[in-house]
Motif scaffolding. Structure first.
Motif, mmCIF file in Angstrom:
data_model
loop_
_atom_site.group_PDB
_atom_site.id
_atom_site.type_symbol
_atom_site.label_atom_id
_atom_site.label_comp_id
_atom_site.label_asym_id
_atom_site.label_seq_id
_atom_site.Cartn_x
_atom_site.Cartn_y
_atom_site.Cartn_z
ATOM 1 N N ARG A 10 1.019 -1.257 0.210
ATOM 2 C CA ARG A 10 0.092 0.629 0.324
ATOM 3 C C ARG A 10 1.038 1.005 0.065
ATOM 4 N NH1 ARG A 10 -4.756 1.486 4.650
ATOM 5 N NH2 ARG A 10 -5.073 3.614 3.702
ATOM 6 N N GLN A 11 2.224 1.264 0.836
ATOM 7 C CA GLN A 11 2.498 2.627 0.788
ATOM 8 C C GLN A 11 3.266 2.556 -0.255
ATOM 9 O OE1 GLN A 11 5.036 3.037 4.371
ATOM 10 N NE2 GLN A 11 6.789 4.314 3.707
ATOM 11 N N ALA A 12 4.022 1.587 -1.163
ATOM 12 C CA ALA A 12 4.958 2.026 -2.187
ATOM 13 C C ALA A 12 3.997 2.336 -3.566
ATOM 14 C CB ALA A 12 5.670 0.685 -1.950
ATOM 15 N N VAL A 13 3.023 1.048 -3.649
ATOM 16 C CA VAL A 13 2.000 1.869 -4.757
ATOM 17 C C VAL A 13 1.423 3.867 -4.771
ATOM 18 C CG1 VAL A 13 0.399 1.588 -5.907
ATOM 19 C CG2 VAL A 13 1.841 -0.158 -5.158
ATOM 20 N N GLY A 14 0.868 3.453 -3.509
ATOM 21 C CA GLY A 14 0.466 4.613 -3.228
ATOM 22 C C GLY A 14 1.457 5.819 -3.383
ATOM 23 N N LEU A 74 -3.747 -0.493 -12.765
ATOM 24 C CA LEU A 74 -2.520 -1.594 -11.956
ATOM 25 C C LEU A 74 -2.278 -2.497 -12.777
ATOM 26 C CD1 LEU A 74 -2.751 -0.663 -8.194
ATOM 27 C CD2 LEU A 74 -1.817 0.385 -9.691
ATOM 28 N N PHE A 75 -0.562 -3.132 -13.491
ATOM 29 C CA PHE A 75 -0.436 -4.109 -13.801
ATOM 30 C C PHE A 75 0.098 -5.066 -12.672
ATOM 31 C CE2 PHE A 75 -1.512 -1.629 -17.415
ATOM 32 C CZ PHE A 75 -2.412 -2.256 -17.386
ATOM 33 N N ALA A 91 -7.363 -4.944 -1.828
ATOM 34 C CA ALA A 91 -7.914 -3.532 -0.711
ATOM 35 C C ALA A 91 -7.003 -2.780 -0.138
ATOM 36 C CB ALA A 91 -8.800 -4.512 0.654
ATOM 37 N N ALA A 92 -5.741 -3.545 -0.451
ATOM 38 C CA ALA A 92 -4.377 -2.672 -0.358
ATOM 39 C C ALA A 92 -4.402 -1.957 -1.187
ATOM 40 C CB ALA A 92 -3.383 -3.547 0.535
ATOM 41 N N LEU A 93 -4.891 -2.843 -2.279
ATOM 42 C CA LEU A 93 -4.207 -1.755 -3.334
ATOM 43 C C LEU A 93 -4.944 -0.065 -3.448
ATOM 44 C CD1 LEU A 93 -3.638 -4.796 -6.170
ATOM 45 C CD2 LEU A 93 -1.258 -2.674 -5.440
ATOM 46 N N GLN A 94 -6.136 -0.388 -3.753
ATOM 47 C CA GLN A 94 -7.264 0.028 -3.610
ATOM 48 C C GLN A 94 -7.552 1.261 -2.321
ATOM 49 O OE1 GLN A 94 -9.120 0.501 -5.571
ATOM 50 N NE2 GLN A 94 -9.639 -1.098 -7.344
ATOM 51 N N ASP A 95 -6.695 0.583 -1.250
ATOM 52 C CA ASP A 95 -6.034 2.290 -0.224
ATOM 53 C C ASP A 95 -5.027 2.579 -0.923
ATOM 54 O OD1 ASP A 95 -7.906 1.104 1.817
ATOM 55 O OD2 ASP A 95 -6.940 -0.134 2.483
ATOM 56 N N ALA A 96 -4.051 2.180 -1.796
ATOM 57 C CA ALA A 96 -3.159 2.661 -2.099
ATOM 58 C C ALA A 96 -3.947 4.232 -3.247
ATOM 59 C CB ALA A 96 -2.199 1.970 -3.152
ATOM 60 N N PRO A 123 -12.956 2.955 -7.913
ATOM 61 C CA PRO A 123 -12.012 2.066 -8.348
ATOM 62 C C PRO A 123 -10.711 1.925 -8.765
ATOM 63 C CG PRO A 123 -13.980 1.289 -8.771
ATOM 64 C CD PRO A 123 -13.659 2.465 -8.475
ATOM 65 N N ALA A 124 -9.407 1.349 -8.414
ATOM 66 C CA ALA A 124 -8.701 1.643 -9.466
ATOM 67 C C ALA A 124 -9.142 -0.021 -10.368
ATOM 68 C CB ALA A 124 -7.511 1.325 -8.863
ATOM 69 N N LEU A 125 -8.695 0.016 -11.609
ATOM 70 C CA LEU A 125 -8.469 -0.739 -12.771
ATOM 71 C C LEU A 125 -7.332 -1.656 -12.095
ATOM 72 C CD1 LEU A 125 -10.619 0.335 -15.950
ATOM 73 C CD2 LEU A 125 -11.432 -0.566 -13.870
ATOM 74 N N ILE A 126 -7.994 -2.827 -11.856
ATOM 75 C CA ILE A 126 -6.051 -3.610 -11.705
ATOM 76 C C ILE A 126 -6.444 -4.918 -11.997
ATOM 77 C CG2 ILE A 126 -5.480 -5.420 -9.672
ATOM 78 C CD1 ILE A 126 -6.790 -3.138 -8.060
ATOM 79 N N HIS A 127 -4.829 -5.357 -13.179
ATOM 80 C CA HIS A 127 -5.106 -6.529 -14.192
ATOM 81 C C HIS A 127 -4.002 -7.390 -13.241
ATOM 82 C CE1 HIS A 127 -7.685 -4.333 -16.930
ATOM 83 N NE2 HIS A 127 -6.809 -3.438 -16.963
ATOM 84 N N TRP A 128 -3.986 -9.175 -13.129
ATOM 85 C CA TRP A 128 -3.148 -10.047 -12.516
ATOM 86 C C TRP A 128 -3.246 -10.858 -13.621
ATOM 87 C CZ3 TRP A 128 -3.127 -8.703 -7.048
ATOM 88 C CH2 TRP A 128 -3.508 -7.890 -6.526
ATOM 89 N N GLU A 129 -1.218 -11.227 -13.093
ATOM 90 C CA GLU A 129 -0.990 -11.793 -13.618
ATOM 91 C C GLU A 129 0.018 -13.005 -12.958
ATOM 92 O OE1 GLU A 129 2.743 -12.634 -18.091
ATOM 93 O OE2 GLU A 129 0.965 -10.751 -16.827
#
Length: 278
Positions: A10-14, A74-75, A91-96, A123-129
């Motif tokens: 969360r901290q790093a992505v923010g 976010l990728f 949830a952490a990425l959305q919080d970021a 919400p951010a759009l998140i793509h997972w791999e």
């Protein structure tokens, strides 16, 4: 197995999102400096100079490079040996994203029909791999929608061929004119299906400028399309000139024998992209 605390994510992505809102990638700035030398139109030269000045001022004053601070995309590449602790990673990425946009423009509506602003750009759009190993790599793209609105997708039959695909890209750029804020970075997805070709085009925008496709036939197609686009004469900010686009990046996917899908995703003259590894 490697454990990653979602609080660290969360901290790093923010921080990454906050930084990229006002600090444009060096490969883009270098491409713009080269474009300033190659542009023959005095007006075009002036526009590029203004864009470079704007980027430098935004960096020095820690203010956004553009009033449209975009939708966060976010990728996330997660190693299959990574275990997240301390809560849910999504949830952490959305919080970021929520943290980063506290002082940035909130441009997301929760429902496309009711048009109610979410109030925090989520919400951010998140793509997972899922990938091999225990690494975690996250790329962010803050996508302004002036260029996004000019993007297109088409499901062609194979008979259209490369010539038809190139014409589709040219038609897309020409119809966009000044509305996508050139000089552009042009992401092109070819292949896959309706749901994947657009993502491939958007993912192409993450590639640093000056890095052609490793596949020779695709790199050749990129170069041909860039040359054709810059013959259109749209120029910087649509005011005429040689430099309508800085790069064309093509990503190709396997597809069905009956189809030749293509998507064009445009990035404006403020490519807010960044990558981190944890």
């Amino acid at each position: 197995m490697r454990t990653v605390d979602v609080g660290d994510v969360r901290q790093a992505v923010g921080e990454l999102l906050r930084h990229s809102a006002h600090s444009l990638p060096e490969d883009y700035l270098e491409a713009m400096r080269t474009a300033r030398q190659e542009e023959l139109s005095p007006t075009g030269q002036d526009v590029i100079e203004l864009l470079l000045d704007n980027a430098a001022y935004a960096e020095s004053e820690t203010i956004p490079t553009c009033q449209d601070t975009g939708m966060a995309i976010l990728f996330v590449e997660v190693g299959q040996e990574v275990h997240f602790s301390g809560g849910g990673i999504e949830a952490a990425l959305q919080d970021a994203t929520r943290d980063a946009y506290a002082d940035l423009r909130k441009s997301v509506v929760s429902d496309p029909l009711l048009r109610v602003n979410s109030g925090d750009n989520t919400p951010a759009l998140i793509h997972w791999e899922i990938v091999a190993g225990d690494g975690l790599r996250i790329s962010t793209l803050q996508k302004g929608f002036g260029a996004e609105l000019m993007s297109r997708v088409q499901m062609f039959p194979p008979a259209v061929g490369e010539e038809g695909l190139q014409q589709f890209v040219l038609d897309t750029i020409e119809s966009a004119g000044p509305n996508a804020c050139p000089p552009l970075i042009v992401g092109v997805g070819i292949g896959g299906s309706l749901d994947t070709v657009g993502l491939a085009a958007k993912k192409a925008l993450l590639r640093p400028l000056g890095c052609p496709s490793p596949e020779p036939h695709v790199a050749k197609l990129e170069a041909e399309m860039l040359e054709a686009i810059n013959r259109l004469g749209i120029g910087p900010q649509g005011l005429g000139g040689l430099v309508t686009a800085l790069a064309v990046h093509v990503e190709v996917l396997a597809t069905h024998i009956a189809a030749l899908p293509i998507a064009v995703n445009l990035n404006c003259s403020a490519p807010r992209r960044a990558t981190l590894e944890l």
